[in-house]
Enzyme design. Structure first.
Site, PDB file in Angstrom:
ATOM      1  N   PHE A 138      -0.063  13.576  32.138  1.00  0.00           N
ATOM      2  CA  PHE A 138       1.363  13.602  32.482  1.00  0.00           C
ATOM      3  C   PHE A 138       1.620  13.817  33.979  1.00  0.00           C
ATOM      4  O   PHE A 138       2.765  13.879  34.413  1.00  0.00           O
ATOM      5  CB  PHE A 138       2.090  14.685  31.668  1.00  0.00           C
ATOM      6  CG  PHE A 138       1.539  16.084  31.862  1.00  0.00           C
ATOM      7  CD1 PHE A 138       1.913  16.856  32.955  1.00  0.00           C
ATOM      8  CD2 PHE A 138       0.644  16.621  30.936  1.00  0.00           C
ATOM      9  CE1 PHE A 138       1.408  18.133  33.135  1.00  0.00           C
ATOM     10  CE2 PHE A 138       0.127  17.907  31.113  1.00  0.00           C
ATOM     11  CZ  PHE A 138       0.511  18.663  32.216  1.00  0.00           C
TER      12      PHE A 138
ATOM     13  N   ARG B 203       8.862  35.411  35.853  1.00  0.00           N
ATOM     14  CA  ARG B 203       8.091  34.617  34.893  1.00  0.00           C
ATOM     15  C   ARG B 203       8.594  34.888  33.452  1.00  0.00           C
ATOM     16  O   ARG B 203       8.751  33.977  32.662  1.00  0.00           O
ATOM     17  CB  ARG B 203       6.622  35.006  35.055  1.00  0.00           C
ATOM     18  CG  ARG B 203       5.643  34.164  34.352  1.00  0.00           C
ATOM     19  CD  ARG B 203       5.400  32.843  35.020  1.00  0.00           C
ATOM     20  NE  ARG B 203       4.532  32.056  34.168  1.00  0.00           N
ATOM     21  CZ  ARG B 203       4.246  30.787  34.329  1.00  0.00           C
ATOM     22  NH1 ARG B 203       4.761  30.112  35.344  1.00  0.00           N
ATOM     23  NH2 ARG B 203       3.451  30.161  33.517  1.00  0.00           N
TER      24      ARG B 203
ATOM     25  N   ARG C 168      14.558  28.939  30.288  1.00  0.00           N
ATOM     26  CA  ARG C 168      14.201  27.699  29.582  1.00  0.00           C
ATOM     27  C   ARG C 168      14.722  27.727  28.150  1.00  0.00           C
ATOM     28  O   ARG C 168      15.154  26.708  27.607  1.00  0.00           O
ATOM     29  CB  ARG C 168      12.680  27.508  29.618  1.00  0.00           C
ATOM     30  CG  ARG C 168      12.173  27.117  31.007  1.00  0.00           C
ATOM     31  CD  ARG C 168      10.659  27.182  31.089  1.00  0.00           C
ATOM     32  NE  ARG C 168      10.148  26.697  32.372  1.00  0.00           N
ATOM     33  CZ  ARG C 168       8.895  26.831  32.771  1.00  0.00           C
ATOM     34  NH1 ARG C 168       8.015  27.448  31.989  1.00  0.00           N
ATOM     35  NH2 ARG C 168       8.498  26.361  33.943  1.00  0.00           N
TER      36      ARG C 168
ATOM     37  N   HIS D 196      10.748  26.318  38.058  1.00  0.00           N
ATOM     38  CA  HIS D 196       9.358  26.744  38.244  1.00  0.00           C
ATOM     39  C   HIS D 196       9.400  28.206  38.674  1.00  0.00           C
ATOM     40  O   HIS D 196      10.272  28.592  39.447  1.00  0.00           O
ATOM     41  CB  HIS D 196       8.682  25.921  39.343  1.00  0.00           C
ATOM     42  CG  HIS D 196       7.411  26.544  39.840  1.00  0.00           C
ATOM     43  ND1 HIS D 196       6.203  26.351  39.210  1.00  0.00           N
ATOM     44  CD2 HIS D 196       7.168  27.389  40.879  1.00  0.00           C
ATOM     45  CE1 HIS D 196       5.269  27.050  39.851  1.00  0.00           C
ATOM     46  NE2 HIS D 196       5.837  27.699  40.867  1.00  0.00           N
TER      47      HIS D 196
ATOM     48  N   TYR E 226       0.892  21.303  42.274  1.00  0.00           N
ATOM     49  CA  TYR E 226       0.432  21.096  40.899  1.00  0.00           C
ATOM     50  C   TYR E 226      -1.050  20.687  40.855  1.00  0.00           C
ATOM     51  O   TYR E 226      -1.454  19.935  39.972  1.00  0.00           O
ATOM     52  CB  TYR E 226       1.314  20.056  40.199  1.00  0.00           C
ATOM     53  CG  TYR E 226       2.679  20.581  39.789  1.00  0.00           C
ATOM     54  CD1 TYR E 226       2.809  21.804  39.143  1.00  0.00           C
ATOM     55  CD2 TYR E 226       3.835  19.837  40.017  1.00  0.00           C
ATOM     56  CE1 TYR E 226       4.058  22.297  38.748  1.00  0.00           C
ATOM     57  CE2 TYR E 226       5.088  20.323  39.625  1.00  0.00           C
ATOM     58  CZ  TYR E 226       5.187  21.548  38.989  1.00  0.00           C
ATOM     59  OH  TYR E 226       6.418  22.031  38.594  1.00  0.00           O
TER      60      TYR E 226
ATOM     61  N   THR F 136       6.379  27.345  28.901  1.00  0.00           N
ATOM     62  CA  THR F 136       6.477  25.996  29.476  1.00  0.00           C
ATOM     63  C   THR F 136       7.312  25.035  28.641  1.00  0.00           C
ATOM     64  O   THR F 136       8.172  24.327  29.167  1.00  0.00           O
ATOM     65  CB  THR F 136       5.050  25.410  29.662  1.00  0.00           C
ATOM     66  OG1 THR F 136       4.257  26.370  30.379  1.00  0.00           O
ATOM     67  CG2 THR F 136       5.090  24.104  30.418  1.00  0.00           C
TER      68      THR F 136
ATOM     69  N   ASN G 229      11.940  21.380  32.481  1.00  0.00           N
ATOM     70  CA  ASN G 229      12.129  22.743  31.965  1.00  0.00           C
ATOM     71  C   ASN G 229      12.805  23.671  32.980  1.00  0.00           C
ATOM     72  O   ASN G 229      12.498  24.836  33.092  1.00  0.00           O
ATOM     73  CB  ASN G 229      10.802  23.305  31.449  1.00  0.00           C
ATOM     74  CG  ASN G 229       9.712  23.261  32.498  1.00  0.00           C
ATOM     75  OD1 ASN G 229       9.955  22.901  33.636  1.00  0.00           O
ATOM     76  ND2 ASN G 229       8.510  23.657  32.117  1.00  0.00           N
TER      77      ASN G 229
HETATM   78  N1  UDP Z   1       4.309  19.848  32.226  1.00  0.00           N
HETATM   79  C1  UDP Z   1       4.503  18.615  31.608  1.00  0.00           C
HETATM   80  N2  UDP Z   1       3.804  18.364  30.433  1.00  0.00           N
HETATM   81  C2  UDP Z   1       2.930  19.259  29.891  1.00  0.00           C
HETATM   82  C3  UDP Z   1       2.742  20.498  30.556  1.00  0.00           C
HETATM   83  C4  UDP Z   1       3.437  20.755  31.717  1.00  0.00           C
HETATM   84  O1  UDP Z   1       5.271  17.792  32.061  1.00  0.00           O
HETATM   85  O2  UDP Z   1       2.331  18.966  28.843  1.00  0.00           O
HETATM   86  C5  UDP Z   1       5.052  20.130  33.473  1.00  0.00           C
HETATM   87  C6  UDP Z   1       6.203  21.131  33.251  1.00  0.00           C
HETATM   88  O3  UDP Z   1       7.303  20.737  34.076  1.00  0.00           O
HETATM   89  C7  UDP Z   1       5.593  22.430  33.738  1.00  0.00           C
HETATM   90  C8  UDP Z   1       4.747  21.931  34.918  1.00  0.00           C
HETATM   91  O4  UDP Z   1       4.185  20.709  34.430  1.00  0.00           O
HETATM   92  O5  UDP Z   1       6.569  23.373  34.136  1.00  0.00           O
HETATM   93  C9  UDP Z   1       3.631  22.876  35.325  1.00  0.00           C
HETATM   94  O6  UDP Z   1       2.824  23.166  34.232  1.00  0.00           O
HETATM   95  P1  UDP Z   1       2.292  24.632  33.982  1.00  0.00           P
HETATM   96  O7  UDP Z   1       1.254  24.575  32.898  1.00  0.00           O
HETATM   97  O8  UDP Z   1       1.901  25.264  35.270  1.00  0.00           O
HETATM   98  O9  UDP Z   1       3.583  25.351  33.333  1.00  0.00           O
HETATM   99  P2  UDP Z   1       4.582  26.457  33.895  1.00  0.00           P
HETATM  100  O10 UDP Z   1       3.776  27.422  34.714  1.00  0.00           O
HETATM  101  O11 UDP Z   1       5.641  25.748  34.704  1.00  0.00           O
HETATM  102  O12 UDP Z   1       5.187  27.096  32.662  1.00  0.00           O
HETATM  103 MG    MG Z   2       2.508  27.005  36.322  1.00  0.00          MG
END
Ligand code: UDP
Ligand code: MG
Length: 155
Positions: A57, A85, A102, A115, A49, A91, A112
């Site tokens: 967060f 995806r 999701r 991943h 991450y 997200t 969610n």
């Molecule tokens: N996340 C969170 N708060 C936010 C945005 C993201 O807790 O406001 C967490 C969520 O679990 C997300 C992960 O961080 O899946 C990774 O974020 P990303 O933007 O990469 O989203 P993703 O690719 O998983 O949709």
């Molecule tokens: Mg991501």
């Protein structure tokens, strides 16, 4: 063939949803190239991450992701990254469309469910981050010739 990384997040493990969600990918036609359970730690999560390290967060997210062991899977198929995806959904689970993972199982932004790698380049890095070469397998699933038309099999 492409490979993509899926993580069944702590909420999926805690809610007993791993099998159901894995079945959706398998039924779609994506095949399992590797799979294991692992307890993620801060080092792994800092790397995974990295793009979120400055977000407010981030600490909560890493605490969540290491709260219980997660299941990691590498899925393989033609355009596997994009397909996984799309199946995952956006997200924020509350905004994810019904029919997505999701959108069918989630109520949360953080928790969610899964991943899924967000691009071919990211997928390559993420697969290599979590899986050694000897943990990954290429084989022809019995339905391979039925799932794909002849001209699609080498993509
Ligand atoms: N996340 C969170 N708060 C936010 C945005 C993201 O807790 O406001 C967490 C969520 O679990 C997300 C992960 O961080 O899946 C990774 O974020 P990303 O933007 O990469 O989203 P993703 O690719 O998983 O949709
Ligand atoms: Mg991501």
């Amino acid at each position: 063939m492409e490979r993509t990384l899926i993580i069944f997040k702590p909420d999926a493990v805690q809610r007993g949803l791993v099998g159901k969600i894995l079945a959706r990918f398998e039924e779609r036609g994506l095949q399992i190239a590797g799979m294991k359970m692992e307890q993620l730690n801060d080092d792994m999560l800092q790397e995974h991450y990295a793009h979120l390290r400055d977000k407010p967060f981030f600490a909560k997210l890493t605490r969540f992701m290491k709260s219980v062991p997660v299941v990691l899977a590498v899925l393989e198929g033609v355009e596997a990254v994009d397909i996984a995806r799309k199946m995952c959904g956006v997200t924020n689970s509350r905004e994810a469309l019904p029919g997505t993972i999701r959108g069918d199982y989630g109520m949360s932004v953080q928790s969610n469910v899964i991943h899924a790698s967000d691009s071919k380049e990211t997928a390559k890095k993420e697969v290599a981050r979590f899986f050694a070469a000897k943990e990954l397998f290429h084989y022809e699933r019995a339905d391979f010739h039925t799932v794909y038309a002849e001209d699609e099999r080498n993509k």
